[in-house]
Design an enzyme around this catalytic site. Structure first.
Site, PDB file in Angstrom:
ATOM      1  N   HIS A 101       0.793  -1.231   0.000  1.00  0.00           N
ATOM      2  CA  HIS A 101       0.000   0.000   0.000  1.00  0.00           C
ATOM      3  C   HIS A 101       0.826   1.283   0.000  1.00  0.00           C
ATOM      4  CE1 HIS A 101      -4.517   0.900   1.017  1.00  0.00           C
ATOM      5  NE2 HIS A 101      -4.100   1.517  -0.066  1.00  0.00           N
ATOM      6  N   ASP A 124      -9.940  -0.280   4.031  1.00  0.00           N
ATOM      7  CA  ASP A 124      -8.755  -0.905   4.632  1.00  0.00           C
ATOM      8  C   ASP A 124      -9.055  -1.234   6.087  1.00  0.00           C
ATOM      9  OD1 ASP A 124      -5.272   0.108   4.125  1.00  0.00           O
ATOM     10  OD2 ASP A 124      -6.062  -1.477   5.431  1.00  0.00           O
ATOM     11  N   HIS A 126      -6.743  -0.874   8.101  1.00  0.00           N
ATOM     12  CA  HIS A 126      -5.766   0.052   8.687  1.00  0.00           C
ATOM     13  C   HIS A 126      -5.917   1.443   8.083  1.00  0.00           C
ATOM     14  CE1 HIS A 126      -4.045  -4.071   8.388  1.00  0.00           C
ATOM     15  NE2 HIS A 126      -3.741  -3.879   9.649  1.00  0.00           N
ATOM     16  N   ASP A 128      -3.240   3.578   7.639  1.00  0.00           N
ATOM     17  CA  ASP A 128      -2.048   3.868   6.812  1.00  0.00           C
ATOM     18  C   ASP A 128      -1.724   5.360   6.821  1.00  0.00           C
ATOM     19  OD1 ASP A 128      -2.656   1.364   4.166  1.00  0.00           O
ATOM     20  OD2 ASP A 128      -2.375   1.210   6.339  1.00  0.00           O
ATOM     21  N   HIS A 141       4.295   1.146   4.145  1.00  0.00           N
ATOM     22  CA  HIS A 141       2.910   0.831   3.737  1.00  0.00           C
ATOM     23  C   HIS A 141       1.921   1.217   4.830  1.00  0.00           C
ATOM     24  CE1 HIS A 141       2.280  -3.498   5.501  1.00  0.00           C
ATOM     25  NE2 HIS A 141       2.978  -2.742   6.331  1.00  0.00           N
ATOM     26  N   ASP A 232      -7.490  -1.860  -0.031  1.00  0.00           N
ATOM     27  CA  ASP A 232      -6.545  -2.814   0.553  1.00  0.00           C
ATOM     28  C   ASP A 232      -7.311  -4.106   0.768  1.00  0.00           C
ATOM     29  OD1 ASP A 232      -4.031  -2.533   3.125  1.00  0.00           O
ATOM     30  OD2 ASP A 232      -4.982  -4.338   2.346  1.00  0.00           O
ATOM     31  N   ASP A 234      -6.964  -6.397   2.619  1.00  0.00           N
ATOM     32  CA  ASP A 234      -7.127  -6.794   4.025  1.00  0.00           C
ATOM     33  C   ASP A 234      -8.306  -6.101   4.697  1.00  0.00           C
ATOM     34  OD1 ASP A 234      -4.248  -4.955   5.346  1.00  0.00           O
ATOM     35  OD2 ASP A 234      -6.337  -4.322   5.232  1.00  0.00           O
ATOM     36  N   GLU A 277      -1.967  -5.310  -1.624  1.00  0.00           N
ATOM     37  CA  GLU A 277      -1.649  -6.175  -0.502  1.00  0.00           C
ATOM     38  C   GLU A 277      -2.069  -7.639  -0.674  1.00  0.00           C
ATOM     39  OE1 GLU A 277       0.330  -5.373   2.019  1.00  0.00           O
ATOM     40  OE2 GLU A 277       0.372  -3.195   2.033  1.00  0.00           O
TER      41      GLU A 277
HETATM   42  N1  SDC Z   1      -0.252   0.525  11.619  1.00  0.00           N
HETATM   43  C1  SDC Z   1       0.840  -0.450  11.337  1.00  0.00           C
HETATM   44  C2  SDC Z   1       0.355  -1.517  10.358  1.00  0.00           C
HETATM   45  S1  SDC Z   1      -0.032  -0.769   8.854  1.00  0.00           S
HETATM   46  C3  SDC Z   1      -0.602  -2.015   7.790  1.00  0.00           C
HETATM   47  C4  SDC Z   1      -0.375  -1.484   6.400  1.00  0.00           C
HETATM   48  S2  SDC Z   1      -1.509  -2.072   5.253  1.00  0.00           S
HETATM   49  N2  SDC Z   1      -1.153  -1.417   3.888  1.00  0.00           N
HETATM   50  O1  SDC Z   1      -2.824  -1.605   5.571  1.00  0.00           O
HETATM   51  O2  SDC Z   1      -1.387  -3.494   5.161  1.00  0.00           O
HETATM   52  C5  SDC Z   1       2.045   0.313  10.816  1.00  0.00           C
HETATM   53  O3  SDC Z   1       2.007   1.502  10.681  1.00  0.00           O
HETATM   54  O4  SDC Z   1       3.046  -0.329  10.523  1.00  0.00           O
HETATM   55 MN    MN Z   2      -3.375  -0.527   3.605  1.00  0.00          MN
HETATM   56 MN    MN Z   3      -4.476  -2.888   5.601  1.00  0.00          MN
END
Ligand code: SDC
Ligand code: MN
Ligand code: MN
Length: 321
Positions: A101, A124, A126, A128, A141, A232, A234, A277
């Site tokens: 991502h 998503d 998350h 990000d 990502h 994403d 996920d 992803e």
């Molecule tokens: N918040 C965590 C996990 S982020 C997950 C990234 S994704 N692109 O949504 O899989 C971080 O900043 O590394």
């Molecule tokens: Mn993402």
């Molecule tokens: Mn994600």
């Protein structure tokens, strides 16, 4: 349901350096091999495949503070931004196949260079939206939105190979759907900037139809802008799409995930789509991989007008005896 003539420009971005797991760079070819282009054409969408981008090898890509693989991510996204601009100039809706991502940096930047102001719908688990200094992992990502939002630029230090990026999204033009794993630092940013969020709690509370109505009302409150959908895989529940790097329980059902794309497609404002992803090395079984990739394809078909009620082309007539 009659199909409008749409056209998709496919850009493969086999890139994985925004995160530490091998395999996510195989996403573009897996999605193509599952028949994306033929299926898009089969539903009346014109398709041009621009192939896979070649990303330059970056040596000695030492961390900058905690941020990892900075130079590789910066270089890849500059190339992606140029590619997205070119595909937009050719008049297509861009389909960026990831890859991780962090590629949203180049995809959204390039889209904005081509069309000016745009809305972003970020689907998503998350957010990000970590800054380089707030990120708990240093993986890029988890940070793409922080480089794109005007309101965060005072919190983003100079990074090598990132100087080409111009912030191009306003917090009021961003909507999240599907959040269920947000870092405290990210939650602070979302509240500070007043970003519109439909987490999985709101999806449960309102239902996906109401979420989409409110998303579209919110985004077109002032001016209808082209929509950039950054999807994403996920965001979808891991029981449906397990082959991904950071799975989180309690995600979108297959039906909710597809409904989101059907609804956005009907607005006629969808101007660029990311599908990121997908990681085959995170599949435990062949069925895991097949389910993940076929869901990714179905989401993209929904973006280009496919409806579960069925479709037929405008010119179709029943054959005469
Ligand atoms: N918040 C965590 C996990 S982020 C997950 C990234 S994704 N692109 O949504 O899989 C971080 O900043 O590394
Ligand atoms: Mn993402
Ligand atoms: Mn994600």
């Amino acid at each position: 349901h009659q199909l409008h003539q749409r056209s998709a420009g496919i850009i493969g971005a086999p890139f994985s350096k925004g995160q530490p797991r091998d395999g996510v760079d195989r996403g573009p070819d897996l999605i193509r091999a599952a028949g994306l282009l033929d299926k898009l054409q089969g539903q009346g969408c014109a398709v041009k495949d621009y192939g896979n981008l070649q990303f330059e090898e970056v040596v000695d890509d030492e961390p900058v503070g905690r941020v990892k693989r900075v130079r590789a991510v910066g270089s890849a996204n500059q190339r992606l931004s140029e590619a997205v601009q070119a595909v937009k100039r050719d008049g297509h809706t861009t389909v960026m196949l990831g890859g991780d991502h962090s590629l949203a940096i180049g995809s959204i930047h390039g889209h904005s260079m081509a069309v000016g102001e745009l809305s972003v719908v970020w689907v998503d688990a998350h957010a990000d939206i970590n800054t380089p200094l707030s990120s708990p992992t240093g993986n890029l990502h988890g940070q793409p939105m922080s480089y794109l939002l005007h309101e965060l630029q005072s919190k983003v230090p100079v990074l090598p190979n990132f100087s080409w990026i111009k912030p191009c999204v306003r917090a009021k033009d961003l909507v999240y759907i599907g959040l269920r794993d947000v870092d405290p630092e990210e939650h602070y940013i979302l509240k500070l900037l007043g970003v519109k969020v439909f987490s999985m709690s709101e999806v449960d509370q309102l239902g996906v139809s109401r979420v989409m109505e409110e998303t579209c009302d919110y985004l077109s409150d002032k001016v209808k802008k082209p929509i950039h959908l950054s999807y994403d895989i996920d965001a979808v529940d891991p029981s449906v799409t397990p082959a991904t790097g950071t799975p989180v329980p309690g995600g979108l059902t297959y039906r909710e995930a597809v409904f989101i794309t059907e609804h956005l497609s009907q607005t006629g404002l969808l101007s660029a789509v990311d599908l990121v992803e997908v990681n085959p090395l995170r599949a435990r079984t062949e069925q895991d991989l097949r389910s993940t990739v076929s869901t990714a394809v179905d989401l993209l078909l929904g973006c280009f007008g496919r409806l579960r009620q069925g479709n037929h082309s405008a010119g179709y007539r029943l054959p005469e005896p």
